[in-house]
Design a protein around this motif. Sequence first.
Motif, PDB file in Angstrom:
ATOM      1  N   UNK A 229       0.852  -1.180   0.000  1.00 52.33           N
ATOM      2  CA  UNK A 229       0.000   0.000   0.000  1.00 52.33           C
ATOM      3  C   UNK A 229       0.890   1.233   0.000  1.00 52.33           C
ATOM      4  N   UNK A 230       0.681   2.101  -0.945  1.00 52.39           N
ATOM      5  CA  UNK A 230       1.388   3.375  -1.009  1.00 52.39           C
ATOM      6  C   UNK A 230       0.549   4.430  -0.295  1.00 52.39           C
ATOM      7  N   UNK A 231       1.204   5.242   0.534  1.00 49.50           N
ATOM      8  CA  UNK A 231       0.523   6.315   1.264  1.00 49.50           C
ATOM      9  C   UNK A 231       1.356   7.578   1.094  1.00 49.50           C
ATOM     10  N   UNK A 232       0.747   8.622   0.598  1.00 50.88           N
ATOM     11  CA  UNK A 232       1.505   9.820   0.215  1.00 50.88           C
ATOM     12  C   UNK A 232       2.265  10.448   1.375  1.00 50.88           C
ATOM     13  N   UNK A 233       1.738  10.347   2.604  1.00 48.68           N
ATOM     14  CA  UNK A 233       2.448  10.971   3.726  1.00 48.68           C
ATOM     15  C   UNK A 233       3.281   9.971   4.511  1.00 48.68           C
ATOM     16  N   UNK A 234       3.609   8.837   3.901  1.00 51.07           N
ATOM     17  CA  UNK A 234       4.559   7.899   4.483  1.00 51.07           C
ATOM     18  C   UNK A 234       5.930   8.194   3.876  1.00 51.07           C
ATOM     19  N   UNK A 235       6.970   8.372   4.689  1.00 53.65           N
ATOM     20  CA  UNK A 235       8.271   8.784   4.145  1.00 53.65           C
ATOM     21  C   UNK A 235       8.784   7.914   3.010  1.00 53.65           C
ATOM     22  N   UNK A 236       8.673   6.596   3.135  1.00 60.77           N
ATOM     23  CA  UNK A 236       9.179   5.726   2.074  1.00 60.77           C
ATOM     24  C   UNK A 236       8.380   5.904   0.783  1.00 60.77           C
ATOM     25  N   UNK A 237       7.068   6.055   0.915  1.00 62.48           N
ATOM     26  CA  UNK A 237       6.241   6.269  -0.272  1.00 62.48           C
ATOM     27  C   UNK A 237       6.540   7.622  -0.902  1.00 62.48           C
ATOM     28  N   UNK A 238       6.678   8.662  -0.076  1.00 65.22           N
ATOM     29  CA  UNK A 238       6.974   9.994  -0.606  1.00 65.22           C
ATOM     30  C   UNK A 238       8.295  10.000  -1.362  1.00 65.22           C
ATOM     31  N   UNK A 239       9.302   9.335  -0.815  1.00 63.88           N
ATOM     32  CA  UNK A 239      10.600   9.267  -1.493  1.00 63.88           C
ATOM     33  C   UNK A 239      10.484   8.546  -2.829  1.00 63.88           C
ATOM     34  N   UNK A 240       9.713   7.462  -2.866  1.00 62.34           N
ATOM     35  CA  UNK A 240       9.542   6.713  -4.111  1.00 62.34           C
ATOM     36  C   UNK A 240       8.761   7.524  -5.141  1.00 62.34           C
ATOM     37  N   UNK A 265       5.814  17.683   1.552  1.00 61.17           N
ATOM     38  CA  UNK A 265       5.954  16.247   1.351  1.00 61.17           C
ATOM     39  C   UNK A 265       7.155  15.933   0.471  1.00 61.17           C
ATOM     40  N   UNK A 266       7.467  16.839  -0.475  1.00 59.62           N
ATOM     41  CA  UNK A 266       8.507  16.598  -1.455  1.00 59.62           C
ATOM     42  C   UNK A 266       9.486  17.765  -1.487  1.00 59.62           C
ATOM     43  N   UNK A 267      10.678  17.506  -2.003  1.00 54.66           N
ATOM     44  CA  UNK A 267      11.742  18.509  -1.929  1.00 54.66           C
ATOM     45  C   UNK A 267      11.684  19.537  -3.036  1.00 54.66           C
ATOM     46  N   UNK A 277       9.203  15.505   4.009  1.00 54.56           N
ATOM     47  CA  UNK A 277       8.925  14.106   4.310  1.00 54.56           C
ATOM     48  C   UNK A 277       9.742  13.150   3.453  1.00 54.56           C
ATOM     49  N   UNK A 278       9.970  13.498   2.205  1.00 57.41           N
ATOM     50  CA  UNK A 278      10.626  12.558   1.298  1.00 57.41           C
ATOM     51  C   UNK A 278      12.085  12.310   1.640  1.00 57.41           C
ATOM     52  N   UNK A 279      12.671  13.104   2.528  1.00 51.44           N
ATOM     53  CA  UNK A 279      14.064  12.871   2.932  1.00 51.44           C
ATOM     54  C   UNK A 279      14.144  12.321   4.355  1.00 51.44           C
ATOM     55  N   UNK A 280      12.990  12.033   4.962  1.00 50.88           N
ATOM     56  CA  UNK A 280      12.986  11.638   6.371  1.00 50.88           C
ATOM     57  C   UNK A 280      13.710  10.321   6.611  1.00 50.88           C
ATOM     58  N   UNK A 281      13.758   9.453   5.613  1.00 53.17           N
ATOM     59  CA  UNK A 281      14.391   8.148   5.817  1.00 53.17           C
ATOM     60  C   UNK A 281      15.825   8.111   5.314  1.00 53.17           C
ATOM     61  N   UNK A 282      16.312   9.231   4.792  1.00 55.28           N
ATOM     62  CA  UNK A 282      17.651   9.236   4.211  1.00 55.28           C
ATOM     63  C   UNK A 282      18.677   9.757   5.200  1.00 55.28           C
ATOM     64  N   UNK A 283      19.896   9.287   5.054  1.00 57.92           N
ATOM     65  CA  UNK A 283      21.009   9.838   5.816  1.00 57.92           C
ATOM     66  C   UNK A 283      21.595  10.972   4.999  1.00 57.92           C
ATOM     67  N   UNK A 284      21.392  12.180   5.478  1.00 64.39           N
ATOM     68  CA  UNK A 284      21.838  13.345   4.726  1.00 64.39           C
ATOM     69  C   UNK A 284      22.731  14.192   5.609  1.00 64.39           C
ATOM     70  N   UNK A 290      15.540  15.930   7.834  1.00 65.31           N
ATOM     71  CA  UNK A 290      14.139  16.338   7.821  1.00 65.31           C
ATOM     72  C   UNK A 290      13.771  17.174   9.040  1.00 65.31           C
ATOM     73  N   UNK A 291      14.468  16.974  10.174  1.00 63.46           N
ATOM     74  CA  UNK A 291      14.124  17.722  11.387  1.00 63.46           C
ATOM     75  C   UNK A 291      15.086  18.883  11.651  1.00 63.46           C
ATOM     76  N   UNK A 292      15.919  19.208  10.661  1.00 59.64           N
ATOM     77  CA  UNK A 292      16.878  20.286  10.879  1.00 59.64           C
ATOM     78  C   UNK A 292      16.186  21.602  11.183  1.00 59.64           C
TER      79      UNK A 292
END
Length: 676
Positions: A229-240, A265-267, A277-284, A290-292
């Motif tokens: 299931x894709x959900x627009x406000x889920x970080x992994x889905x937003x990144x995809x 939601x997107x960069x 949100x789309x960078x919440x799961x990434x190591x940046x 995302x919380x900077x």
Amino acid sequence: MWAVSTVTMLVLAGILPDFQLQSADDESTTRLAMTAALGAGAFGLLSALVWPLLVRLLLLVPALVLGLLVFFLNGSLLIVALRLVPSGDSEAAPETAVIVAAVMSAVASATGGALAVRDDDAYRRRLYRLADRRRRALPPGPSSPGTVFMQLDGVGHDLLLAAVDKGLMPTVARWLGEGAGAGERPTHRLTAWRTDWSSQTGASQLGILHGSNHDVPAFRWYEKAAREVMVCNRPTSAAELQRRAIDRTGDGGLLSADGASRGNLFSGGADEQALVLSIATKRRDRRNRSRAGYFAYFSDPANAVRTALSFIAEVGREIGQSTRARIRKARPRVSRGGLYPFVRAFATVVERDVVVAAVMGDMFAGRTAVYADLVAYDEVAHHSGPFGRDVEKVLERLDRALALIEKAAEHAPRPYRIVVLSDHGQSPGETFRARYGLGLGDLVRAGCGLPVPRRARRTHSGAEARAAVRAALRRPVEEGGEQHRPSRRRSEPIVLASGNLGLVSFPDVPHRMTKEEIDARHPALLTTLANHPGIGFLLVRSERHGGVVLGAYGAEIPLDRLDGDPGPLEVFGPGAADAVRRTHSFPSTADIMVNSAYDPADGEVLAFEEQIGSHGGLGGAQGRPFLLSPVALSAPVDDGQDLVGAEHVHRVLRRWLREANGPQVPLEAEPQERAA
């Protein structure tokens, strides 16, 4: 500021019995003043040095927890500061230290006017100081204008006009040449635009920022290829989704050069990202986490205390409003208990304060393009309804945020054009479950002959669905409470809701099922859904016609004939047929797309979610957002033309960035979508 803190500490020492700055037998006024001065200085020094480190550690905890820890941490710093005072006689009970620290920070914030959303002299002086500090630290900004895009999530075109007429949004009224400044030349023009069938932030913002929202049929949907299931406000889905959009257009996004993305939601391809949100799961790197943005804002303890106080006040406001609604037995109404008061306070206070502060920082830094989303109205309207006193206060505060950003532009190192837009509107109406006693999932299961909860079986809709199943299967009337169950064990349908848009998928079938296949498996299902009074129309794939719209009384209209005979789509207005045809072309469109009924007389829809203000499908104000742009920019569309779809809005915004003669968009022509 140090003197103000000293006086505040002296006053509190005289008021609070558990807070003392000297021993009981010490009567020296000079010693008392010296102790207060040293204590205030130590507290200020610890706040400046230790507080940012504590906030950085707090980025590891959920944002909602931060507001609850602010007072405790501030009080702890005060206790440490008092222990550092040489006299050794200063002390405070832990609970008293929390109060003293909060009051000192609040007073310091009020006297400094730091980022307060008010039109006063203290605030103006603070702006001048911030702007001068930026100018000294940075090279001179370019002479070409920058652009700030402020998204007011969920605020529809007609709602904005109504808020202006009521005097709730004087800043917007002044820009339009109305309200108190009536007679003045307007600085902005207001344009309505039409969303895609999926009238929600995920589809709209992806299209606006990245130029493509292809294959986003709803806020949440089941993808058969990936079996998830894709959900627009889920970080992994937003990144995809962002990755797919970039692959399809071959372009990084609207903000791909010298841009900043805040609270989205997107960069949009921005170099500077916070609360995205789309960078919440990434190591940046540190600045792009995302919380900077939380660290940048809460590293000032005065900001932390002020926002925490507003957070608590908003929680109390929501509890009071929901209690009054229950006492009045207001209808429609949904549950507003549990964690919702805290979720609302986060959206209307914390997110707003952090995002507005980040946008101001971007402007003082002279960035070329900034896009930010303020979600306050959308969150409150879902639970309180799109109209009424609950949301009016939210609209007033959003207008004050726009005024704050407008004032910041006066002191920025380059001129700025402020564009305000929304991603969708909100349509009122009670929930499908409240009206009919069962949810869409229950109705689908009943239409498939699957077991449903007893409460759903006892409803009129549930009984009709079960009767339709028995008739389709030529089975006798049920006896002894027995229910028909499919003879062959198959996986059950997945039923998802996005506002008043429902999606039904059969996960055991790897392709999008046809009408003929659905009828063969569940002969009563499509008839049950199409004839239900709470459902406006269905979209399914047909082996014979490619795609058909189904309605009540056996209506079945192929998509290529909708222009001549819109059938059940007629009530949804112009553009509905095009929106449905576009969604039909998506690979991830569900086996059955279900749009709720719509009453054009009062603009109401029936949400398949527990929301009395909803969006996500066709029907009413949800599909009519706005674009408020400076008259210095070219008109979004020519006279007589409509602005249709988020991708069209993206092309307009790109054109405006090019008009500024800056390097924001590195392509000379509009990016063309690559073949899917």
